[in-house]
Design a protein around this motif. Structure first.
Motif, PDB file in Angstrom:
ATOM      1  N   ASP A 137      -3.314  -7.461 -16.238  1.00 11.47           N
ATOM      2  CA  ASP A 137      -3.266  -8.019 -14.701  1.00 11.47           C
ATOM      3  C   ASP A 137      -2.122  -7.330 -14.079  1.00 11.47           C
ATOM      4  O   ASP A 137      -2.310  -6.815 -13.030  1.00 11.47           O
ATOM      5  N   SER A 138      -0.979  -7.522 -14.755  1.00 12.43           N
ATOM      6  CA  SER A 138       0.068  -7.137 -13.827  1.00 12.43           C
ATOM      7  C   SER A 138       0.107  -5.730 -13.648  1.00 12.43           C
ATOM      8  O   SER A 138       0.538  -5.218 -12.553  1.00 12.43           O
ATOM      9  N   ILE A 139      -0.012  -4.883 -14.817  1.00 11.23           N
ATOM     10  CA  ILE A 139      -0.091  -3.376 -14.532  1.00 11.23           C
ATOM     11  C   ILE A 139      -1.540  -2.994 -13.370  1.00 11.23           C
ATOM     12  O   ILE A 139      -1.021  -2.095 -12.643  1.00 11.23           O
ATOM     13  N   SER A 140      -2.326  -3.755 -13.735  1.00  8.31           N
ATOM     14  CA  SER A 140      -3.653  -3.265 -12.732  1.00  8.31           C
ATOM     15  C   SER A 140      -3.324  -3.636 -11.385  1.00  8.31           C
ATOM     16  O   SER A 140      -3.329  -2.782 -10.441  1.00  8.31           O
ATOM     17  N   SER A 141      -2.608  -4.694 -11.026  1.00  6.97           N
ATOM     18  CA  SER A 141      -2.396  -5.093  -9.800  1.00  6.97           C
ATOM     19  C   SER A 141      -1.182  -4.187  -9.026  1.00  6.97           C
ATOM     20  O   SER A 141      -1.445  -3.653  -7.739  1.00  6.97           O
ATOM     21  N   MET A 142      -0.348  -3.957 -10.115  1.00  8.52           N
ATOM     22  CA  MET A 142       0.800  -2.976  -9.424  1.00  8.52           C
ATOM     23  C   MET A 142       0.286  -1.573  -9.064  1.00  8.52           C
ATOM     24  O   MET A 142       0.683  -0.690  -8.216  1.00  8.52           O
ATOM     25  N   SER A 143      -0.633  -1.283  -9.836  1.00  5.16           N
ATOM     26  CA  SER A 143      -1.287   0.135  -9.921  1.00  5.16           C
ATOM     27  C   SER A 143      -1.906   0.381  -8.315  1.00  5.16           C
ATOM     28  O   SER A 143      -2.028   1.628  -7.853  1.00  5.16           O
ATOM     29  N   ASN A 144      -2.308  -0.480  -7.710  1.00  3.28           N
ATOM     30  CA  ASN A 144      -3.017  -0.666  -6.591  1.00  3.28           C
ATOM     31  C   ASN A 144      -2.171  -0.175  -5.318  1.00  3.28           C
ATOM     32  O   ASN A 144      -2.722   0.288  -4.342  1.00  3.28           O
ATOM     33  N   TYR A 145      -0.879  -0.711  -5.821  1.00  6.79           N
ATOM     34  CA  TYR A 145       0.150  -0.302  -4.634  1.00  6.79           C
ATOM     35  C   TYR A 145       1.339   0.751  -4.816  1.00  6.79           C
ATOM     36  O   TYR A 145       1.832   1.232  -4.103  1.00  6.79           O
ATOM     37  N   LEU A 146       1.393   1.105  -6.185  1.00  9.04           N
ATOM     38  CA  LEU A 146       2.167   1.994  -6.641  1.00  9.04           C
ATOM     39  C   LEU A 146       1.494   2.972  -7.632  1.00  9.04           C
ATOM     40  O   LEU A 146       1.422   3.029  -8.756  1.00  9.04           O
ATOM     41  N   LEU A 294      11.323  -7.987  -7.125  1.00 11.39           N
ATOM     42  CA  LEU A 294      12.602  -7.937  -7.577  1.00 11.39           C
ATOM     43  C   LEU A 294      13.159  -6.437  -7.358  1.00 11.39           C
ATOM     44  O   LEU A 294      14.307  -6.383  -7.167  1.00 11.39           O
ATOM     45  N   MET A 295      12.316  -5.578  -7.628  1.00 10.36           N
ATOM     46  CA  MET A 295      12.900  -4.154  -7.626  1.00 10.36           C
ATOM     47  C   MET A 295      12.903  -3.467  -6.155  1.00 10.36           C
ATOM     48  O   MET A 295      13.331  -2.613  -5.988  1.00 10.36           O
ATOM     49  N   ASN A 296      12.547  -4.316  -5.287  1.00 15.84           N
ATOM     50  CA  ASN A 296      12.211  -3.827  -3.872  1.00 15.84           C
ATOM     51  C   ASN A 296      11.506  -2.704  -4.095  1.00 15.84           C
ATOM     52  O   ASN A 296      11.643  -1.906  -3.143  1.00 15.84           O
ATOM     53  N   TRP A 297      10.476  -2.607  -4.972  1.00 15.71           N
ATOM     54  CA  TRP A 297       9.487  -1.588  -4.777  1.00 15.71           C
ATOM     55  C   TRP A 297       8.182  -1.455  -3.770  1.00 15.71           C
ATOM     56  O   TRP A 297       7.451  -2.541  -3.784  1.00 15.71           O
ATOM     57  N   GLN A 298       8.507  -0.870  -2.620  1.00 14.54           N
ATOM     58  CA  GLN A 298       7.407  -1.006  -1.342  1.00 14.54           C
ATOM     59  C   GLN A 298       6.151  -0.431  -1.707  1.00 14.54           C
ATOM     60  O   GLN A 298       6.069   0.835  -2.246  1.00 14.54           O
ATOM     61  N   PRO A 299       5.027  -0.989  -1.412  1.00 21.30           N
ATOM     62  CA  PRO A 299       3.797  -0.472  -1.610  1.00 21.30           C
ATOM     63  C   PRO A 299       3.559   0.709  -0.817  1.00 21.30           C
ATOM     64  O   PRO A 299       4.041   0.830   0.234  1.00 21.30           O
ATOM     65  N   GLU A 300       3.024   1.876  -1.387  1.00 19.98           N
ATOM     66  CA  GLU A 300       2.487   2.966  -0.633  1.00 19.98           C
ATOM     67  C   GLU A 300       1.365   2.948   0.133  1.00 19.98           C
ATOM     68  O   GLU A 300       0.237   2.257  -0.257  1.00 19.98           O
ATOM     69  N   GLN A 301       1.142   3.380   1.345  1.00 18.21           N
ATOM     70  CA  GLN A 301       0.060   3.454   2.321  1.00 18.21           C
ATOM     71  C   GLN A 301      -0.306   2.338   2.646  1.00 18.21           C
ATOM     72  O   GLN A 301      -1.504   2.112   2.529  1.00 18.21           O
ATOM     73  N   ILE A 302       0.554   1.196   2.554  1.00 18.74           N
ATOM     74  CA  ILE A 302      -0.198  -0.086   2.971  1.00 18.74           C
ATOM     75  C   ILE A 302       0.395  -0.375   4.392  1.00 18.74           C
ATOM     76  O   ILE A 302       1.609  -0.499   4.741  1.00 18.74           O
ATOM     77  N   ASN A 303      -0.557  -0.544   5.457  1.00 14.06           N
ATOM     78  CA  ASN A 303      -0.230  -0.731   6.589  1.00 14.06           C
ATOM     79  C   ASN A 303      -1.320  -1.743   7.303  1.00 14.06           C
ATOM     80  O   ASN A 303      -2.261  -1.425   7.952  1.00 14.06           O
ATOM     81  N   ILE A 304      -0.855  -3.067   7.278  1.00  8.01           N
ATOM     82  CA  ILE A 304      -1.494  -4.274   7.485  1.00  8.01           C
ATOM     83  C   ILE A 304      -1.466  -4.498   9.000  1.00  8.01           C
ATOM     84  O   ILE A 304      -0.410  -4.989   9.574  1.00  8.01           O
TER      85      ILE A 304
END
Length: 373
Positions: A137-146, A294-304
């Protein structure tokens, strides 16, 4: 000088007894290359060289090292394996930073071992459904944004294998670091997994030449490469002792981020994770979102655009269950409250909360409380 001789020279240096990262770095600081050592006269003319390597050992082993390197170069050429010397410009940059970096690194596969978001995910071979769910679940959710996220692990049974599979299921690149030569796969039952990793654009990585068999000490040595290649190491499930704990401690000593998934104090498979958290060697995480935060990894192409967000989103599955449950109340709810109210497992709950938050449907408040946005 041919390119072939250059490749042989850098491989040959790894066959000289006693040559480690510190020696190679010192050689490089003198402006001396492996080519100079094996094909030039620098061994006899450089006074400084005697202070950084054992010249007697080098001269004694030079010819045999060259012969072994010729055979190894033939092997890697036939099998399309790349070899990276610590002195090469294209040696993986994160791995180069650790003090005990491999003198030589072999890679089978096309995956670039550099990147902006590299996660090592490790854990016990005797994983539970709790650990498997978190991993997937964690890898899947992260892949949506990174979408450029890369996952490093060790090809072992259990969490390692799940991490590799989860990465491929999410169209991410994954690299398996092994404790033997690239002429074999251990455990043999993971040969299909190894082939799938290569086919998906990933890589199998080792510091050992062909013919090297796995044994206990090599697995511990392998762990430093897993930690060294990654920005952050996540321990999903582990006992107090084990390879995952070794990897976590190495990452901690390299000043890399370490996180662990907490578990019940009665669960042996979570003893190591709880220990790392208690000793302040790892940050507690409940989801992929926590790792990104924690890593301050910002999601790509997310503009809400919250003003234009659909007030009645079309949701499915767990996301819909959580949304409908939160709609019933007038106040923000904790994770525990949502867990009890929806009967969803914590890993699945956290994955859905991550998606709903990034989609702007719910808002996270202080104290890990959630409400409809």
């Amino acid at each position: 000088m041919s390119d072939n001789n250059h490749e042989i020279a850098k491989i040959a240096l790894s066959f000289i007894p006693g040559i480690k990262a510190e020696n190679l770095r010192a050689i490089g600081s003198l402006g001396i290359t492996p080519d100079d050592l094996f094909l030039g006269d620098v061994v006899n003319t450089s006074v400084e060289l005697s202070s950084v390597i054992d010249l007697h050992s080098f001269k004694k082993n030079r010819n045999s090292a060259w012969q072994r390197a010729e055979k190894e170069n033939d092997f890697i050429t036939r099998n399309k394996i790349s070899a990276y010397s610590l002195l090469d410009d294209d040696y993986p940059w994160l791995l180069r930073e650790i003090p005990d970096a491999p003198v030589i690194l072999y890679k089978l596969g096309k995956m670039d071992l550099n990147g902006d978001h590299i996660l090592a995910m490790v854990g016990t071979r005797r994983c539970t459904s709790y650990g498997v769910e978190f991993c997937r679940d964690s890898i899947s959710s992260m892949s949506n944004y990174l979408p450029d996220l890369k996952v490093i692990s060790g090809l072992a049974f259990g969490i390692d294998s799940i991490a590799h599979e989860a990465a491929m299921d999410s169209n991410l690149k994954t690299a398996a670091v092994v404790a033997h030569g690239l002429d074999m796969i251990y455990p043999a039952a993971n040969r299909t997994l190894a082939r799938n990793i290569i086919k998906s654009g990933g890589a199998i990585v080792s510091e050992y030449p062909s013919g090297s068999k796995p044994y206990a000490g090599k697995f511990l040595e392998r762990n430093r490469i897993v930690a060294g290649l990654s920005h952050i190491t996540a321990v999903v499930e582990s006992g107090i002792k084990g390879g995952a704990m070794s990897t976590a401690n190495l990452a901690f000593n390299y000043n890399r981020e370490v996180v662990a998934v907490p578990g019940r104090v009665s669960d042996q498979s979570s003893g190591g994770c709880n220990h790392l958290i208690r000793k302040n060697k790892a940050s507690l995480v409940n989801s992929g979102l926590d790792i990104m935060e924690l890593m301050n990894w910002q999601p790509e192409q997310i503009n809400i655009d919250y003003s234009q967000r659909n007030l009645f989103p079309e949701l499915e599955g767990n996301n819909k269950i959580i949304f409908e449950y939160l709609k019933q109340g007038r106040q923000a709810l904790t994770i525990d409250a949502i867990h009890i109210g929806t009967c969803l497992s914590v890993p699945k709950l956290m994955a859905s909360l991550t998606e709903l938050e990034f989609d702007g449907i719910i808002t996270r408040l202080p104290g890990n409380r959630f409400q409809i946005s």
